[in-house]
Design a protein around this motif. Structure first.
Motif: not given
Length: 365
Positions: A180-189
């Motif tokens: 499992v890898a975790s990230g930080v969500s946001g707008h792809s732009s």
């Protein structure tokens, strides 16, 4: 009760892996108790599914275990021609989820119980039914932990996975894990303001592919096909939409190891990769029984077939062997029919399996 009628009852319980099995176990326990068997139900830590262990004969004497699992894989394929949890007959074919893998063997054993109970057995016959085998043999270790209090040390165990009633001496071991890898969500732009979990997982996926390729030139055992240990990525999941930075990604990976190779050890290179958490899902060891072992001779005699050296799939037999119980795999049907729509066992195969169980009983008189 005939074996086909028992199989119809068993198939009618939708005991999909990872779900409760209490209704089926209620039925089996009642049936066995009616015929004088000593029945012990062993609740698993999940609290909604259980193993069952029953004995016909004197449990203080060394005897033989007939082992089967009662869980089945899901049956959501559109190719089913009828309800997969209602046994359907087409000529000699008995069609339904689990008919071959492996409620057919369970039904054959249960059908033999009245005759076994009437035999003057000098050694007992034990029946072990387990849960969540299809999730990596998760149920049977809890049964094996209780085995010393249930019976004298068994002489052997026959695991009834579908082999065409040909005794199988060896199979590969297996281990499975989730990365499992975790990230930080946001707008792809604005990828600079987030952290892409799929990108973080990608090096682990690449390392797995490289490991799988490297194993092809590693240790070999010609009894298996393929003859080497294998690793594969089974599932990958992550992301919500194309224009959202994914904040989580995961992959499930399995290893299948030839005898003498630790399946968990095969996955060791994936344990310390940066940015990835590891969760073990399951593991069980390989099986290896000598062709000259008394259990191999017994299985050949009662099945009417000489032993096969090895298969590449795995079973609970390796765990029985690890627990000190010699084990072999021998059951009705063809593994090629398992996990597919329109799964079936023939009436002739079911009858032959019941005959094998009764032959074991006669040998013990």
């Amino acid at each position: 009760m005939r074996a086909a009628e028992i199989l119809e009852r068993l198939v009618g319980f939708p005991t999909v892996v990872g779900t409760p099995n209490m209704g089926l176990m209620d039925y089996v326990a009642h049936y066995l108790a009616e015929h004088g068997a000593r029945v012990t139900r062993l609740m698993g830590p999940e609290g909604d599914r259980e193993n069952l262990f029953a004995t016909i004969g004197d449990p203080s004497r060394p005897g033989y275990i007939l082992s089967g699992h009662v869980d089945v894989v899901p049956a959501q394929e559109p190719e089913w021609l009828g309800d997969p949890f209602v046994l359907r007959r087409d000529g000699d074919r008995l069609i339904g989820r689990g008919a071959c893998d492996m409620k057919g063997f369970d039904a054959a054993v249960l059908a033999a119980v009245p005759e076994l109970a009437a035999m003057p057995l000098k050694a007992p016959v034990h029946i072990a039914l387990s849960y969540d085998e299809e999730a990596g043999c998760r149920g049977v270790p809890h049964l094996l932990a209780r085995l010393p209090e249930l019976c004298a040390a068994p002489l052997g165990c026959i695991v009834g996975e579908p082999t065409g009633l040909v005794p199988v001496l060896a199979h590969k071991g297996k281990a499975a894990l989730r990365l499992v890898a975790s990230g930080v969500s946001g707008h792809s732009s604005r990828p600079d303001l987030g952290r892409n979990a799929i990108h973080a997982l990608a090096p682990a996926l690449a390392a797995t592919v490289a490991l799988a390729d490297a194993l092809k030139s590693g240790a070999q055992d010609a009894r298996f096909a393929p003859s080497w240990s294998t690793v594969q990525i089974g599932t990958v999941a992550g992301g919500q939409a194309l224009n959202i930075i994914p904040d989580r990604a995961e992959a499930c990976i399995e290893a299948r190891a030839i005898h003498g190779v630790d399946p968990r050890g095969l996955l060791a290179p994936l344990m310390d990769l940066p940015g990835v958490e590891v969760e073990w899902l399951s593991s069980y060891p390989a099986l290896a029984l000598g062709a000259d072992h008394p259990l191999a001779t017994l299985a050949a005699d009662i099945s009417g077939h000489g032993p096969l050296q090895a298969v590449s799939y795995g079973t609970e037999a390796g765990l029985f062997q690890q627990a000190g119980v010699p084990a072999i795999v021998c059951g009705p049907g063809d593994i090629a029919r398992a996990h597919k729509p329109e799964e079936y066992l023939t009436g002739a195969e079911l009858a032959a399996a019941t005959g094998m169980v009764l032959a074991l009983g006669r040998r013990l008189c």
